[in-house]
Design a protein around this motif. Structure first.
Motif, PDB file in Angstrom:
ATOM      1  N   SER A  98       0.832  -1.203   0.000  1.00  9.87           N
ATOM      2  CA  SER A  98       0.000   0.000   0.000  1.00  9.87           C
ATOM      3  C   SER A  98       0.871   1.259   0.000  1.00  9.87           C
ATOM      4  CB  SER A  98      -0.957   0.005   1.188  1.00  9.87           C
ATOM      5  OG  SER A  98      -0.257   0.058   2.388  1.00  9.87           O
ATOM      6  N   ASN A  99       0.234   2.376  -0.254  1.00  9.14           N
ATOM      7  CA  ASN A  99       0.889   3.684  -0.395  1.00  9.14           C
ATOM      8  C   ASN A  99       1.859   3.706  -1.569  1.00  9.14           C
ATOM      9  OD1 ASN A  99      -0.442   5.054   1.735  1.00  9.14           O
ATOM     10  ND2 ASN A  99       0.847   3.939   3.189  1.00  9.14           N
ATOM     11  N   ARG A 100       1.456   3.058  -2.668  1.00 11.76           N
ATOM     12  CA  ARG A 100       2.241   3.059  -3.895  1.00 11.76           C
ATOM     13  C   ARG A 100       1.389   3.637  -5.021  1.00 11.76           C
ATOM     14  NH1 ARG A 100       4.874   1.165  -0.111  1.00 11.76           N
ATOM     15  NH2 ARG A 100       6.685  -0.191  -0.327  1.00 11.76           N
ATOM     16  N   THR A 101       2.051   4.377  -5.910  1.00 10.10           N
ATOM     17  CA  THR A 101       1.417   4.921  -7.105  1.00 10.10           C
ATOM     18  C   THR A 101       2.291   4.541  -8.302  1.00 10.10           C
ATOM     19  OG1 THR A 101       2.632   7.014  -7.080  1.00 10.10           O
ATOM     20  CG2 THR A 101       0.570   6.923  -5.780  1.00 10.10           C
ATOM     21  N   MET A 102       1.881   4.944  -9.480  1.00  9.26           N
ATOM     22  CA  MET A 102       2.675   4.650 -10.675  1.00  9.26           C
ATOM     23  C   MET A 102       4.049   5.313 -10.616  1.00  9.26           C
ATOM     24  SD  MET A 102       1.057   2.524 -12.552  1.00  9.26           S
ATOM     25  CE  MET A 102       1.852   2.652 -14.139  1.00  9.26           C
ATOM     26  N   ASP A 103       4.218   6.334  -9.772  1.00 10.63           N
ATOM     27  CA  ASP A 103       5.505   7.019  -9.646  1.00 10.63           C
ATOM     28  C   ASP A 103       6.412   6.419  -8.575  1.00 10.63           C
ATOM     29  OD1 ASP A 103       4.971   8.905 -11.669  1.00 10.63           O
ATOM     30  OD2 ASP A 103       3.800  10.119 -10.264  1.00 10.63           O
ATOM     31  N   SER A 104       5.938   5.423  -7.840  1.00 15.24           N
ATOM     32  CA  SER A 104       6.738   4.804  -6.773  1.00 15.24           C
ATOM     33  C   SER A 104       7.879   3.986  -7.379  1.00 15.24           C
ATOM     34  CB  SER A 104       5.869   3.898  -5.902  1.00 15.24           C
ATOM     35  OG  SER A 104       4.836   4.651  -5.297  1.00 15.24           O
ATOM     36  N   PRO A 105       9.067   4.020  -6.739  1.00 16.17           N
ATOM     37  CA  PRO A 105      10.215   3.281  -7.289  1.00 16.17           C
ATOM     38  C   PRO A 105       9.953   1.795  -7.506  1.00 16.17           C
ATOM     39  CG  PRO A 105      10.926   4.770  -5.546  1.00 16.17           C
ATOM     40  CD  PRO A 105       9.423   4.798  -5.556  1.00 16.17           C
ATOM     41  N   ASP A 106       9.245   1.129  -6.579  1.00 11.20           N
ATOM     42  CA  ASP A 106       9.028  -0.302  -6.783  1.00 11.20           C
ATOM     43  C   ASP A 106       8.040  -0.571  -7.922  1.00 11.20           C
ATOM     44  OD1 ASP A 106       7.171   0.759  -4.978  1.00 11.20           O
ATOM     45  OD2 ASP A 106       6.973  -1.077  -3.825  1.00 11.20           O
ATOM     46  N   VAL A 107       7.061   0.304  -8.122  1.00 12.62           N
ATOM     47  CA  VAL A 107       6.142   0.140  -9.251  1.00 12.62           C
ATOM     48  C   VAL A 107       6.908   0.348 -10.560  1.00 12.62           C
ATOM     49  CG1 VAL A 107       4.068   1.029 -10.393  1.00 12.62           C
ATOM     50  CG2 VAL A 107       4.123   0.785  -7.887  1.00 12.62           C
ATOM     51  N   LYS A 108       7.804   1.329 -10.580  1.00 13.60           N
ATOM     52  CA  LYS A 108       8.636   1.547 -11.772  1.00 13.60           C
ATOM     53  C   LYS A 108       9.526   0.332 -12.054  1.00 13.60           C
ATOM     54  CE  LYS A 108       8.705   6.572 -11.655  1.00 13.60           C
ATOM     55  NZ  LYS A 108       9.519   7.775 -11.509  1.00 13.60           N
ATOM     56  N   PHE A 109      10.025  -0.313 -10.978  1.00 11.77           N
ATOM     57  CA  PHE A 109      10.831  -1.528 -11.155  1.00 11.77           C
ATOM     58  C   PHE A 109      10.031  -2.564 -11.941  1.00 11.77           C
ATOM     59  CE2 PHE A 109      11.735  -5.858  -9.841  1.00 11.77           C
ATOM     60  CZ  PHE A 109      13.104  -5.961 -10.004  1.00 11.77           C
ATOM     61  N   PHE A 110       8.786  -2.807 -11.513  1.00 12.07           N
ATOM     62  CA  PHE A 110       7.953  -3.799 -12.195  1.00 12.07           C
ATOM     63  C   PHE A 110       7.603  -3.342 -13.617  1.00 12.07           C
ATOM     64  CE2 PHE A 110       6.932  -4.806  -7.692  1.00 12.07           C
ATOM     65  CZ  PHE A 110       7.426  -6.098  -7.693  1.00 12.07           C
ATOM     66  N   HIS A 111       7.264  -2.075 -13.764  1.00 14.67           N
ATOM     67  CA  HIS A 111       6.845  -1.580 -15.079  1.00 14.67           C
ATOM     68  C   HIS A 111       8.003  -1.574 -16.070  1.00 14.67           C
ATOM     69  CE1 HIS A 111       4.995   1.079 -18.108  1.00 14.67           C
ATOM     70  NE2 HIS A 111       3.904   0.457 -17.714  1.00 14.67           N
TER      71      HIS A 111
END
Length: 190
Positions: A98-111
């Motif tokens: 939680s507390n993740r958006t498309m700009d979060s570093p871990d989301v960017k890792f996956f994307h």
């Protein structure tokens, strides 16, 4: 005794190398604890398994093991009651912390992940099964499936916590027997 145990593990792993069900250092459908996974990934920095939670990323190794408890305890907070679920034997809808958006570093890792990234998926049916997870296989995030959502904020009228969902595509389908087993609702959750 330590050398005997190591030799036994090495023999077992060597025997499994002859099997086609190997991905990285893991055998498909075998159970591993978070601690086992981090040791087999040979990460230099010790991570306390309890701090890993649902996943932990190693940017420098382009690796991220994902741990999913399929059936959540009813008593846990709604803000962490992720609705991770297999769509079919080839895909899982999965949620970041939680507390993740498309700009979060871990989301960017996956994307931004590519074929060279190693993202192994581990799943257990429920917490009553202990600390070990079945190794399902290697997954790849479907880049077109990322969606910002909101987890409920229980007992308050405030907006919930942002989270990002995505579809994880498995390199190979979940074995049908294990897939059916994981889908069964535990008796205490009915």
């Amino acid at each position: 005794m330590k050398n005997g145990k190591t030799a036994c593990v090495c023999f077992k792993f060597k025997r499994d190398l002859e099997n086609e069900d190997i991905a990285g250092a893991f055998v498909i459908n075998r159970k591993y604890s978070r601690s086992d996974v981090l040791k087999l990934l040979r990460w230099e920095k010790d991570q306390p398994p309890l701090n890993v939670g649902g996943y932990v990323i190693s940017q420098e190794r382009q690796t991220c093991p994902i741990f999913v408890t399929y059936h959540k305890d009813e008593e846990i907070s709604d803000s962490i009651k992720y609705e991770d679920a297999f769509v079919n034997r080839f895909e899982m809808k999965w949620y970041t912390k939680s507390n993740r958006t498309m700009d979060s570093p871990d989301v960017k890792f996956f994307h931004n992940s590519t074929e060279s990234y190693f993202i192994p998926l581990f799943v257990k049916k429920g917490n009553d099964e202990g600390t070990e997870f079945y190794f399902i296989g290697r997954v790849r995030p479907d880049k077109d499936s990322f969606l910002e959502e909101v987890m409920p904020n229980e007992n308050t009228s405030e907006a919930g916590h942002p989270v990002v969902s995505m579809t994880l595509k498995l390199d190979r389908p979940v074995e049908e027997e294990l897939y059916n087993y994981l889908h069964e609702v535990p008796a205490d959750n009915t």
